[in-house]
Design a protein around this motif. Structure first.
Motif, PDB file in Angstrom:
ATOM      1  N   ASP A  86     -14.727  32.197   6.857  1.00 11.73           N
ATOM      2  CA  ASP A  86     -14.736  31.045   5.966  1.00 11.73           C
ATOM      3  C   ASP A  86     -14.574  29.754   6.757  1.00 11.73           C
ATOM      4  O   ASP A  86     -15.268  28.767   6.530  1.00 11.73           O
ATOM      5  N   ARG A  87     -13.655  29.770   7.693  1.00 11.12           N
ATOM      6  CA  ARG A  87     -13.298  28.551   8.392  1.00 11.12           C
ATOM      7  C   ARG A  87     -14.318  28.183   9.462  1.00 11.12           C
ATOM      8  O   ARG A  87     -14.255  27.102  10.039  1.00 11.12           O
ATOM      9  N   ALA A  88     -15.266  29.058   9.707  1.00 10.98           N
ATOM     10  CA  ALA A  88     -16.283  28.784  10.718  1.00 10.98           C
ATOM     11  C   ALA A  88     -17.549  28.189  10.132  1.00 10.98           C
ATOM     12  O   ALA A  88     -18.417  27.747  10.876  1.00 10.98           O
ATOM     13  N   ILE A  89     -17.674  28.181   8.794  1.00 10.92           N
ATOM     14  CA  ILE A  89     -18.987  27.860   8.234  1.00 10.92           C
ATOM     15  C   ILE A  89     -19.113  26.438   7.718  1.00 10.92           C
ATOM     16  O   ILE A  89     -20.213  26.028   7.357  1.00 10.92           O
ATOM     17  N   GLY A  90     -18.042  25.665   7.671  1.00 13.51           N
ATOM     18  CA  GLY A  90     -18.219  24.350   7.081  1.00 13.51           C
ATOM     19  C   GLY A  90     -17.069  23.408   7.356  1.00 13.51           C
ATOM     20  O   GLY A  90     -16.095  23.759   8.017  1.00 13.51           O
ATOM     21  N   ALA A  91     -17.238  22.198   6.814  1.00 10.33           N
ATOM     22  CA  ALA A  91     -16.289  21.114   7.085  1.00 10.33           C
ATOM     23  C   ALA A  91     -15.366  20.877   5.908  1.00 10.33           C
ATOM     24  O   ALA A  91     -14.848  19.792   5.722  1.00 10.33           O
ATOM     25  N   SER A  92     -15.140  21.879   5.073  1.00  9.54           N
ATOM     26  CA  SER A  92     -14.175  21.749   3.990  1.00  9.54           C
ATOM     27  C   SER A  92     -13.685  23.122   3.587  1.00  9.54           C
ATOM     28  O   SER A  92     -14.387  24.121   3.755  1.00  9.54           O
ATOM     29  N   TYR A  93     -12.454  23.174   3.096  1.00  8.39           N
ATOM     30  CA  TYR A  93     -11.972  24.392   2.469  1.00  8.39           C
ATOM     31  C   TYR A  93     -10.812  24.074   1.548  1.00  8.39           C
ATOM     32  O   TYR A  93     -10.370  22.929   1.450  1.00  8.39           O
ATOM     33  N   TRP A  94     -10.346  25.089   0.828  1.00  5.92           N
ATOM     34  CA  TRP A  94      -9.381  24.886  -0.240  1.00  5.92           C
ATOM     35  C   TRP A  94      -7.952  24.993   0.263  1.00  5.92           C
ATOM     36  O   TRP A  94      -7.614  25.882   1.047  1.00  5.92           O
ATOM     37  N   VAL A  95      -7.102  24.086  -0.220  1.00  7.82           N
ATOM     38  CA  VAL A  95      -5.676  24.126   0.089  1.00  7.82           C
ATOM     39  C   VAL A  95      -4.904  23.975  -1.221  1.00  7.82           C
ATOM     40  O   VAL A  95      -5.411  23.447  -2.210  1.00  7.82           O
ATOM     41  N   GLN A  96      -3.668  24.429  -1.180  1.00  8.07           N
ATOM     42  CA  GLN A  96      -2.822  24.377  -2.361  1.00  8.07           C
ATOM     43  C   GLN A  96      -1.410  24.001  -1.939  1.00  8.07           C
ATOM     44  O   GLN A  96      -0.953  24.400  -0.865  1.00  8.07           O
ATOM     45  N   PHE A  97      -0.742  23.225  -2.779  1.00  5.91           N
ATOM     46  CA  PHE A  97       0.640  22.835  -2.521  1.00  5.91           C
ATOM     47  C   PHE A  97       1.499  23.360  -3.667  1.00  5.91           C
ATOM     48  O   PHE A  97       1.281  22.992  -4.827  1.00  5.91           O
ATOM     49  N   ALA A  98       2.465  24.222  -3.332  1.00  6.26           N
ATOM     50  CA  ALA A  98       3.360  24.789  -4.334  1.00  6.26           C
ATOM     51  C   ALA A  98       4.620  23.929  -4.411  1.00  6.26           C
ATOM     52  O   ALA A  98       5.427  23.917  -3.486  1.00  6.26           O
ATOM     53  N   LEU A  99       4.766  23.199  -5.513  1.00  5.38           N
ATOM     54  CA  LEU A  99       5.901  22.301  -5.664  1.00  5.38           C
ATOM     55  C   LEU A  99       6.988  22.881  -6.554  1.00  5.38           C
ATOM     56  O   LEU A  99       8.172  22.628  -6.336  1.00  5.38           O
ATOM     57  N   GLY A 100       6.608  23.629  -7.576  1.00  6.32           N
ATOM     58  CA  GLY A 100       7.593  24.162  -8.498  1.00  6.32           C
ATOM     59  C   GLY A 100       8.296  23.063  -9.274  1.00  6.32           C
ATOM     60  O   GLY A 100       7.915  21.890  -9.258  1.00  6.32           O
ATOM     61  N   PRO A 129      -5.551  24.146 -10.765  1.00  9.98           N
ATOM     62  CA  PRO A 129      -4.195  24.294 -10.223  1.00  9.98           C
ATOM     63  C   PRO A 129      -3.349  25.182 -11.113  1.00  9.98           C
ATOM     64  O   PRO A 129      -3.369  25.064 -12.339  1.00  9.98           O
ATOM     65  N   GLY A 130      -2.605  26.086 -10.490  1.00 19.28           N
ATOM     66  CA  GLY A 130      -1.702  26.942 -11.234  1.00 19.28           C
ATOM     67  C   GLY A 130      -0.418  26.219 -11.576  1.00 19.28           C
ATOM     68  O   GLY A 130      -0.202  25.058 -11.194  1.00 19.28           O
ATOM     69  N   SER A 131       0.440  26.891 -12.270  1.00 14.24           N
ATOM     70  CA  SER A 131       1.702  26.294 -12.706  1.00 14.24           C
ATOM     71  C   SER A 131       2.518  25.805 -11.512  1.00 14.24           C
ATOM     72  O   SER A 131       2.773  26.549 -10.567  1.00 14.24           O
ATOM     73  N   GLY A 132       2.909  24.530 -11.546  1.00 16.17           N
ATOM     74  CA  GLY A 132       3.728  23.970 -10.481  1.00 16.17           C
ATOM     75  C   GLY A 132       2.995  23.767  -9.172  1.00 16.17           C
ATOM     76  O   GLY A 132       3.632  23.611  -8.123  1.00 16.17           O
ATOM     77  N   ARG A 133       1.656  23.738  -9.209  1.00 14.64           N
ATOM     78  CA  ARG A 133       0.874  23.648  -7.982  1.00 14.64           C
ATOM     79  C   ARG A 133      -0.179  22.554  -8.058  1.00 14.64           C
ATOM     80  O   ARG A 133      -0.650  22.201  -9.138  1.00 14.64           O
ATOM     81  N   LEU A 134      -0.550  22.046  -6.892  1.00 15.84           N
ATOM     82  CA  LEU A 134      -1.670  21.128  -6.734  1.00 15.84           C
ATOM     83  C   LEU A 134      -2.749  21.841  -5.943  1.00 15.84           C
ATOM     84  O   LEU A 134      -2.441  22.564  -4.990  1.00 15.84           O
ATOM     85  N   LEU A 167      -1.573  13.413 -10.277  1.00 15.68           N
ATOM     86  CA  LEU A 167      -1.111  14.658  -9.670  1.00 15.68           C
ATOM     87  C   LEU A 167       0.093  15.217 -10.418  1.00 15.68           C
ATOM     88  O   LEU A 167       0.213  16.442 -10.595  1.00 15.68           O
ATOM     89  N   PHE A 168       0.965  14.358 -10.875  1.00 15.40           N
ATOM     90  CA  PHE A 168       2.109  14.808 -11.667  1.00 15.40           C
ATOM     91  C   PHE A 168       1.647  15.537 -12.917  1.00 15.40           C
ATOM     92  O   PHE A 168       2.223  16.545 -13.321  1.00 15.40           O
ATOM     93  N   ASN A 169       0.576  15.039 -13.540  1.00 18.51           N
ATOM     94  CA  ASN A 169       0.054  15.685 -14.735  1.00 18.51           C
ATOM     95  C   ASN A 169      -0.445  17.100 -14.446  1.00 18.51           C
ATOM     96  O   ASN A 169      -0.433  17.956 -15.333  1.00 18.51           O
ATOM     97  N   ASP A 170      -0.892  17.346 -13.210  1.00 21.93           N
ATOM     98  CA  ASP A 170      -1.329  18.694 -12.840  1.00 21.93           C
ATOM     99  C   ASP A 170      -0.165  19.685 -12.874  1.00 21.93           C
ATOM    100  O   ASP A 170      -0.379  20.895 -12.996  1.00 21.93           O
ATOM    101  N   LEU A 171       1.047  19.183 -12.748  1.00 17.05           N
ATOM    102  CA  LEU A 171       2.234  20.037 -12.685  1.00 17.05           C
ATOM    103  C   LEU A 171       2.903  20.162 -14.042  1.00 17.05           C
ATOM    104  O   LEU A 171       4.087  20.490 -14.125  1.00 17.05           O
ATOM    105  N   ASP A 172       2.153  19.940 -15.100  1.00 16.63           N
ATOM    106  CA  ASP A 172       2.710  19.827 -16.438  1.00 16.63           C
ATOM    107  C   ASP A 172       3.453  21.064 -16.884  1.00 16.63           C
ATOM    108  O   ASP A 172       4.320  21.001 -17.735  1.00 16.63           O
TER     109      ASP A 172
END
Length: 205
Positions: free
Chosen positions: A137-151, A83-88, A189-194
């Motif tokens: 990407d979205r046609a090949i499987g039952a999972s993919y990556w998502v991100q939440f930008a909280l700041g 996770p990047g800065s301020g993101r999950l 999850l809060f720790n990810d936003l350190d």
């Protein structure tokens, strides 16, 4: 979040000898801190340095990779999932897929738009960024990556236990909300936003 380096890894032999021990600890860690179920079929699995360490080690074990240059190439890929800065950062997984109905099973996931998957904290909602968004990407499987930008603003909200937090999906074919986040998951999850960013998150009520 600090990237994984060669110094963080165990040798192939040591990891293989202790994989059962590590896998048990990894699975317990996911259940307690990193998995959030949204309705009966969708699961968010949040990644951090600890989860990616196990995934990288296991891949190296399976592929029998030990050359430092090759191992570093794999680490570079895994570090992009931190996770990047301020993101999950999470994998959105469809569970218990019925292979005989694969097209119908995958349709809601493949048609998902970012604003349909949100983290709601109190009166504020933070929509997902769909990182796996190409049609191929979205046609090949039952999972993919998502991100939440909280700041910075979202970090303050997530750190306030008075603000209830949960995930929600509002897709025409799949409308569900998760349970409210418990203390262990929420703190993890809060720790990810350190290291919060400048607060320019995509926040929509």
């Amino acid at each position: 979040m600090r990237p994984l380096t060669l110094d963080d890894l165990l040798s192939l032999e040591e990891f293989a000898a202790r994989r059962g021990e590590f896998f048990g600890a990894f699975d317990r860690y996911l259940d307690r801190y990193r998995r959030v179920r949204v309705g009966p079929r969708w699961l968010l699995v949040f990644e951090n340095r600890q989860t990616l360490w196990f995934r990288a080690q296991d891949l190296l074990r399976i592929a029998r990779l030990s050359d430092p240059d090759c191992v570093q190439q794999e680490l570079d890929i895994y570090n992009r999932l931190l996770p990047g800065s301020g993101r999950l950062q999470a994998a959105l997984v469809l569970e218990n897929v019925d292979e005989s109905r694969l097209h119908a099973e995958l349709a809601p996931l493949q048609a998902l738009r970012g604003e349909e998957l949100r983290l709601r904290i109190g009166d504020h909602a933070f929509p997902a960024d769909l990182l796996t968004c190409r049609p191929e990407d979205r046609a090949i499987g039952a999972s993919y990556w998502v991100q939440f930008a909280l700041g910075a603003a979202g970090r303050r909200l997530l750190g306030d236990p008075r603000q209830p937090a949960r995930f929600e999906v509002n897709n025409p074919s799949y409308r569900h909300v998760s349970g409210f986040l418990g203390e262990d998951v929420r703190q993890s999850l809060f720790n990810d936003l350190d290291a919060p960013d400048d607060g320019k998150s995509r926040d929509c009520a």
